[in-house]
Structures are given as structure tokens and as C-alpha cells.
Design an enzyme around this catalytic site. Structure first.
Site, PDB file in Angstrom:
ATOM      1  N   LYS A 140       0.840  -1.208   0.000  1.00  0.00           N
ATOM      2  CA  LYS A 140       0.000   0.000   0.000  1.00  0.00           C
ATOM      3  C   LYS A 140       0.878   1.262   0.000  1.00  0.00           C
ATOM      4  O   LYS A 140       0.698   2.154  -0.831  1.00  0.00           O
ATOM      5  CB  LYS A 140      -0.919   0.001   1.236  1.00  0.00           C
ATOM      6  CG  LYS A 140      -1.897   1.143   1.225  1.00  0.00           C
ATOM      7  CD  LYS A 140      -2.743   1.174   2.473  1.00  0.00           C
ATOM      8  CE  LYS A 140      -2.023   1.925   3.564  1.00  0.00           C
ATOM      9  NZ  LYS A 140      -2.756   2.001   4.818  1.00  0.00           N
ATOM     10  N   ASP A 158      -6.611   0.989   0.771  1.00  0.00           N
ATOM     11  CA  ASP A 158      -6.591   1.225   2.218  1.00  0.00           C
ATOM     12  C   ASP A 158      -7.973   0.873   2.761  1.00  0.00           C
ATOM     13  O   ASP A 158      -8.794   0.291   2.057  1.00  0.00           O
ATOM     14  CB  ASP A 158      -6.188   2.679   2.534  1.00  0.00           C
ATOM     15  CG  ASP A 158      -7.343   3.650   2.298  1.00  0.00           C
ATOM     16  OD1 ASP A 158      -8.302   3.282   1.586  1.00  0.00           O
ATOM     17  OD2 ASP A 158      -7.303   4.759   2.849  1.00  0.00           O
TER      18      ASP A 158
END
Ligand code: SF4
Length: 228
Positions: A140, A158
Site C-alpha cells: 500500500k 486502504d
């Protein structure tokens, strides 16, 4: 024959999906409407690639506002990767303390800076596969950093992107890697960078985790989870 609650739920979901249409047909209008509502920009403040990396690493489990407050002073003191290694670990911990889990974050920052200096000549790599070699940098974080530098190679997933993608019926997965794979098949490549920003802002302002505001949501006729 008694109708079970599960069967009722299944039929409700089926009906909702039929009402809004196929996800391939909805993805473009969803992006266009969200783009009219929100700016596709990151809320973190940084001036260069190193500050970008540090900001994103500090943003785990806290708010962007809290990170910006800390980095305003932090970046005056730490300008190069070497600066993070030049102070005692406790000093760096104290400097980032308000961002939470500060011991682990300080440890990761120091280890990442060491690898950056030793393996990448002090410069941030561009490829996601290289970025994830830095300690404390997961997929991420690597995707966020690459995208912000104009080298998008994936879609950032996320907590907001995960929740909204599920509610909008774009994925049935729970694992971020599998969600990203579903989204990569669905979202036009030219939108990979802005798509997560749009979902993040929409998730913060409208499609809130505990109480989605479907009645004012611009997507409510395109969303199988709409409550209106
Ligand atoms: S309609 Fe409701 S559930 Fe769907 S995206 Fe909007 S706020 Fe979220």
C-alpha cells in the site's frame, strides 16, 4: 417452505445488483461523479520524494492531519536519509511520538534509510517491487509513493478503498491484494492513480464506515448497498 434469513438476504443482494446494473457499466460514471465532488489529491504535505516516503510511513494508524502537524517540524531537522541515522533512536522516537506506534515507526524509518543509502545510493527507487524492499514499506505504501511520483503501477487499497469497493459491488474480496487485482481489471488504467483518492475522500465525507450518508450520496442510484 420456510424462507431462511440467508435466502432473503441473498435475494435482496441479487435484486440490488440487478437494479444498479453491471459493474463494468457503472465504473466510469462512478469515477466521473466522484471527480466532480472531490479533489483527487493526497492530504499529506511533503516537498520531495524522501518527505513523501516518511509521511506515508508515519500515516499508518493515524490521521493525515496528525502526520502533517509532526512533519512540519520534523522535515526542518531531517533532510537527508543520513539525518535519520545521525541521532540516537530515542530522539527520533520523541520527534515522531504524536503519530502513535512511534517506537516501531522510528525503527522502520531508520532501517529503511539504511537500505536506501546502502542499496539505492540514497535515492528512492521508482518500482513498487524495489520500494517494498525497504523495511516498513508494504504494497500500500509503495503504491502511494509510486503514484504520487507519477509512476503508478497499481491501485492503492486502504480501509476506505476496501469498504467502498465492497459496498459499490466492485469486489467481493476482503484481502487487499485480491481487492487490488479485482480493481485493476475494472478501473481504466489512466484512472488508477486518482481512483483511490476519490474513494478515500468519499469514504471520509459521505460513505462513512458506521453511518453511510446514502441520502446525500451522488452514487446512490449506482450503488447496490444504497439505503435509499
Ligand atoms: S449509496 Fe450509500 S453505501 Fe453506496 S456509496 Fe453512497 S453512501 Fe456508500
Amino acid at each position: 417452505m420456510p424462507v431462511t434469513i440467508r435466502a432473503m438476504a441473498r435475494s435482496y443482494v441479487h435484486e440490488a445488483r440487478k437494479r444498479v446494473g453491471r459493474r463494468r457499466e457503472r465504473i466510469r460514471p462512478v469515477i466521473e461523479r466522484l471527480a466532480r465532488e472531490h479533489d483527487a489529491v493526497i492530504a499529506l504535505r511533503f516537498r520531495d520524494e524522501l518527505e513523501l516516503l516518511v509521511s506515508v510511513m508515519l500515516s499508518a494508524q493515524t490521521t493525515d492531519v496528525a502526520v502533517n502537524r509532526v512533519t512540519k517540524r520534523l522535515f526542518l531537522k531531517y533532510r537527508r536519509p543520513e539525518d535519520y541515522l545521525a541521532v540516537p533512536p530515542e530522539e527520533l522516537e520523541a520527534d515522531i511520538r504524536p503519530t502513535g506506534t512511534y517506537r516501531q515507526k522510528a525503527r522502520n524509518l531508520r532501517r529503511a534509510m539504511k537500505v536506501l543509502i546502502e542499496e539505492f545510493d540514497g535515492h528512492l527507487p521508482t518500482r513498487v517491487d524495489d520500494l517494498v524492499r525497504l523495511p516498513g514499506v508494504g504494497r500500500k505504501t509503495a503504491n502511494v509513493v509510486a503514484s504520487e511520483r507519477g509512476a503508478t503501477q497499481g491501485i492503492v487499497v486502504d480501509t476506505h478503498v476496501r469498504r467502498l469497493s465492497q459496498r459499490l459491488g466492485f469486489t467481493r474480496q476482503h484481502d487487499p491484494v485480491k481487492i487490488e487485482r479485482d480493481l485493476q481489471r475494472l478501473v481504466p488504467k489512466e484512472d488508477w492513480a486518482r481512483f483511490p483518492h476519490l474513494l478515500i475522500w468519499h469514504g471520509r465525507r459521505v460513505c462513512i464506515a458506521r453511518a453511510p450518508r446514502c441520502e446525500v450520496c451522488v452514487l446512490n442510484d449506482l450503488c447496490p448497498s444504497s439505503r435509499v
